[in-house]
Scaffold this motif. Structure first.
Motif, short mmCIF file in Angstrom:
data_model
loop_
_atom_site.label_atom_id
_atom_site.label_comp_id
_atom_site.label_asym_id
_atom_site.label_seq_id
_atom_site.Cartn_x
_atom_site.Cartn_y
_atom_site.Cartn_z
N PRO A 135 3.90 13.27 0.84
CA PRO A 135 3.81 12.04 1.58
C PRO A 135 4.95 10.69 1.01
O PRO A 135 5.01 9.70 2.12
N CYS A 136 5.23 10.86 0.00
CA CYS A 136 6.39 9.88 -0.51
C CYS A 136 7.75 10.69 -0.36
O CYS A 136 8.67 9.93 -0.62
N ASP A 177 -1.54 -2.48 6.66
CA ASP A 177 -0.46 -1.59 5.97
C ASP A 177 -1.37 -0.70 5.15
O ASP A 177 -0.86 0.52 5.01
N VAL A 178 -2.69 -0.77 4.96
CA VAL A 178 -3.48 0.20 4.30
C VAL A 178 -3.72 1.21 5.46
O VAL A 178 -3.72 2.48 5.20
N ASP A 232 -0.50 8.10 7.58
CA ASP A 232 0.59 8.80 7.27
C ASP A 232 0.29 9.71 6.19
O ASP A 232 0.70 11.02 6.04
N LEU A 233 -0.58 9.50 5.19
CA LEU A 233 -1.22 10.11 4.41
C LEU A 233 -1.95 11.52 4.91
O LEU A 233 -2.19 12.62 4.62
N THR A 290 -0.42 3.54 6.13
CA THR A 290 -0.40 4.20 5.17
C THR A 290 -1.33 5.35 4.93
O THR A 290 -1.10 6.68 4.68
N ALA A 340 0.90 -1.15 -0.11
CA ALA A 340 0.09 0.11 0.18
C ALA A 340 0.93 1.34 -0.04
O ALA A 340 1.81 1.44 0.86
N THR A 341 0.62 2.20 -0.94
CA THR A 341 1.50 3.52 -1.02
C THR A 341 0.44 4.59 -0.79
O THR A 341 -0.71 4.57 -1.23
N PRO A 342 1.03 5.85 -0.73
CA PRO A 342 0.31 6.97 -0.43
C PRO A 342 -0.53 7.33 -1.84
O PRO A 342 -1.63 7.65 -2.15
#
Length: 653
Positions: A350-351, A332-333, A339-340, A336, A261-263
């Motif tokens: 965010p990255c 993980d979602v 953090d977002l 993330t 999962a990524t921003p």
């Protein structure tokens, strides 16, 4: 043909009826409109102990656009359709009250004390004296000759009332009628009518009244109720639109668990939300994403107002995504997404890297990336001029402000985290346990950790705590809104707390999102000497309890977990520690001498379950064990109570 109904021809009733109906709708509507205005700035926005750190006071480049956004938001809260309805409604009420209301004819009621103007405890002499004075004033033979016929009739009617009132208080028969029926003449006729003038119902205006009645009952009422019900059904319990919740649910269901999962992935989900379409209209998701990226870069432009409208919606959307992802146990979602949320509030990429320093104002991103200081704590381990070079800030006043903000960003230092069963010194099988976290709130400028005696970590259990172990979570003061000069609205500060399985790194099944929202932040203002000493009364120890959603294992054993606490607005304030849950067997109960005595022919033990209203019963209920219902005591009969009383009254000779 005589009319079948009586009407309010004199306008004594219908104005009050119309005013009551309008007020019934206007009072809650006015309260709702006023609450939206008052509730917008209910909590303190700035960091405790620091100066006013708004975008305007800091002189930031986005102060103008945020000021315009806030003024428009305030204007929208005040000047809207609700205000128009409220003003028109109260204007109609005021007009009717001023021009059409008059004293109602209370002929059906009769109060002799009010008519004679005497107290209810007045003596007969006082009543007679008052009656004589009023009789002389209103007697038909004593009236002036120059009065009009209307005044004469009113005074004659008043004289009749005075006589009836006097009889009601002196004559026995008349008084009995008054006490029994409320009127000296006995029972009175009760009349029911229509609170409207006759010409509106049976005259040429009657079709108009039918149309108005149909519009109110047949059209307006269904529309209002329908819109209210549609709005209720269109949003989840957390305020998320059902279409948006459906998008998030489908994305989580179809997601490849092997893909991290990524921003950027979450932003692709967020730009499809229904709430953003309401703000942007026909704007494409790619255009929405471009405005969000401009916010992360702290860039200003002609579309700032629309950009801030989009950004203001993101925290609620992210919180809704966290709730749904928590149900799917996809940590993980969740991590993330939190953090977002920080990146949106702080206007930080965010990255990117070095968010701990880039969340501060006046910071030069290029300078931060080129020097070795990367954490907030390191800023206070070097000299002030060196900290200015590390942040790329040359102005002394700006540097002082930045360091003040950094010093009041809270972090948590965990002292102890252990599982606890109320009333027990260990965790037993199939019991209802919770995690007790003892921690210190720490400022980045405070070095090392004070020595805390183990005695200060112990908690005295009271009966109230046994009944509600989580009560301590609400006893501290609520956290103030976060420092967020780049965000257009106040944001609540809290820590999300999660318990994860060590085996699969997933959230414990069935657990809800748990938030740490109430903390004493007095440690942030401590001097280094007071912090190191760790004296009781100076260093505040906080407690947070996290309930386990399911009972502990039914058999003794050891389970390994992780406690993750992620702050929703500040970088560098997260906690991640291992946990061990050891379930120990219940020791055998040693029977007392009385319990040890049993019938040789009986194979069952006489050790019974504790009663539910005892302390042992309360502890057993918390552990999920059996308790014995308390049976009400039977009252002795009268014969048993008075058995020993000698009822023989004869003299014994």
């Amino acid at each position: 043909m005589a009319s079948e109904y009586t009407y309010d021809e004199d306008g004594e009733t219908w104005p009050f009826f119309v005013m009551a109906v309008l007020s019934f709708a206007l009072v809650p509507l006015t309260a709702k409109w006023a609450w939206r205005i008052v509730s917008s700035d209910r909590k303190k926005v700035n960091v405790p102990g620091a100066i006013d750190h708004t975008s305007t006071s800091l002189g930031l480049e986005n102060a103008g656009s945020i000021g315009d956004f806030k003024r428009k938001r305030t204007s929208d809260r005040i000047f809207n359709k609700t205000l128009l309805v409220v003003v028109l409604g109260w204007a109609i009420v005021g007009y009717i009250g001023w021009n059409h209301t008059k004293e109602a004819n209370l002929q059906g009621t009769f109060d002799p004390y009010a008519i004679l103007d005497v107290a209810m405890n007045a003596s007969e002499r006082e009543i007679k004296s008052k009656y004589r004075k009023l009789s002389l004033k209103f007697h038909p033979d004593k009236l002036p000759q120059d009065i009009t016929d209307a005044v004469k009739q009113e005074m004659e009617a008043a004289f009749i009332k005075i006589n009836l009132a006097y009889k009601s208080l002196t004559d026995e028969v008349t008084r009995n009628n008054f006490l029994r029926y409320g009127h000296p003449d006995g029972p009175q006729d009760v009349k029911h009518g229509i609170a409207l003038p006759k010409f509106l119902v049976e005259g040429k205006y009657s079709p108009l009244m039918v149309v108005i009645y149909f519009a109110l009952v047949g059209l307006l009422l269904p529309v209002v109720v329908g819109r209210w019900w549609s709005n209720v059904k269109a949003h989840t319990r957390r305020g998320l639109h059902v279409d948006t919740a459906g998008i998030f649910t489908r994305k989580l269901t179809d997601r490849n668990p092997a893909k991290a999962a990524t921003p950027n992935m979450l932003l692709e989900w967020l730009v499809q939300a229904h709430e953003l379409k309401e703000v942007t209209g026909d704007m494409e998701p790619a255009q929405i994403r471009k405005l969000i990226d401009a916010h992360f870069q702290r860039q200003s432009g002609p579309s700032d107002l629309q950009k801030l409208q989009i950004v203001a919606k993101l925290p609620n959307l992210i919180n809704g995504l966290i709730d749904i992802a928590n149900v799917f146990r996809q940590f993980d979602v969740v991590a993330t997404a939190v953090d977002l949320h920080k990146a949106v509030v702080s206007a930080v990429n965010p990255c990117g890297k070095y968010q701990e320093l880039l969340q501060l104002p006046y910071v030069d991103e290029n300078q931060v990336e080129a020097q070795p200081v990367k954490r907030l704590g390191k800023l206070f381990a070097i000299k002030e001029d060196e900290a200015g070079k590390a942040l790329g800030i040359t102005d002394a006043q700006k540097l002082k402000t930045t360091l003040s903000i950094a010093a009041h960003i809270p972090s948590l230092r965990i002292l102890d985290a252990s599982f606890k069963v109320p009333g027990e010194d260990k965790v037993t099988p199939a019991s209802k346990a919770h995690l007790v976290v003892k921690f210190l709130v720490k400022s980045p400028r405070l070095k090392s950790c004070p020595r805390i005696d183990d005695e200060r970590l112990k908690e005295v259990e009271t009966m109230e705590m046994l009944r509600n172990p989580l009560k301590t979570n609400d006893e501290e003061t609520s956290l103030p809104h976060a420092y967020a000069p780049y965000f257009p609205e106040p944001v609540a500060n809290n820590w999300y707390a999660f318990i994860l399985n060590q085996n699969d790194n997933r959230i414990v099944e069935g657990s809800e999102v748990c938030k740490l929202e109430n903390i004493d932040l007095s440690n942030l203002n401590l001097a280094q000497e007071s912090w190191i000493s760790g004296k009781e009364g100076e260093v505040k120890i906080s407690t947070f309890k996290i309930p386990l959603s399911q009972p502990t294992a039914s058999v003794p054993g050891v389970s390994h977990y992780r406690l993750v606490m992620k702050n929703n607005v500040y970088f560098g304030s997260d906690v991640d520690i291992p946990l061990t849950l050891e379930v120990k067997p219940v020791p055998p109960k040693i029977p007392s001498n009385k319990e040890a005595v049993r019938d040789d022919s009986d194979d069952e033990s006489d050790i019974s379950d504790p009663e539910e209203d005892s302390l042992a019963g309360a502890l057993a209920a918390l552990r999920g064990g059996p308790v014995k219902k308390t049976e009400p005591e039977e009252e002795d009969s009268d014969e048993e109570v008075f058995t020993d009383i000698n009822t023989d009254t004869e003299d014994e000779s």
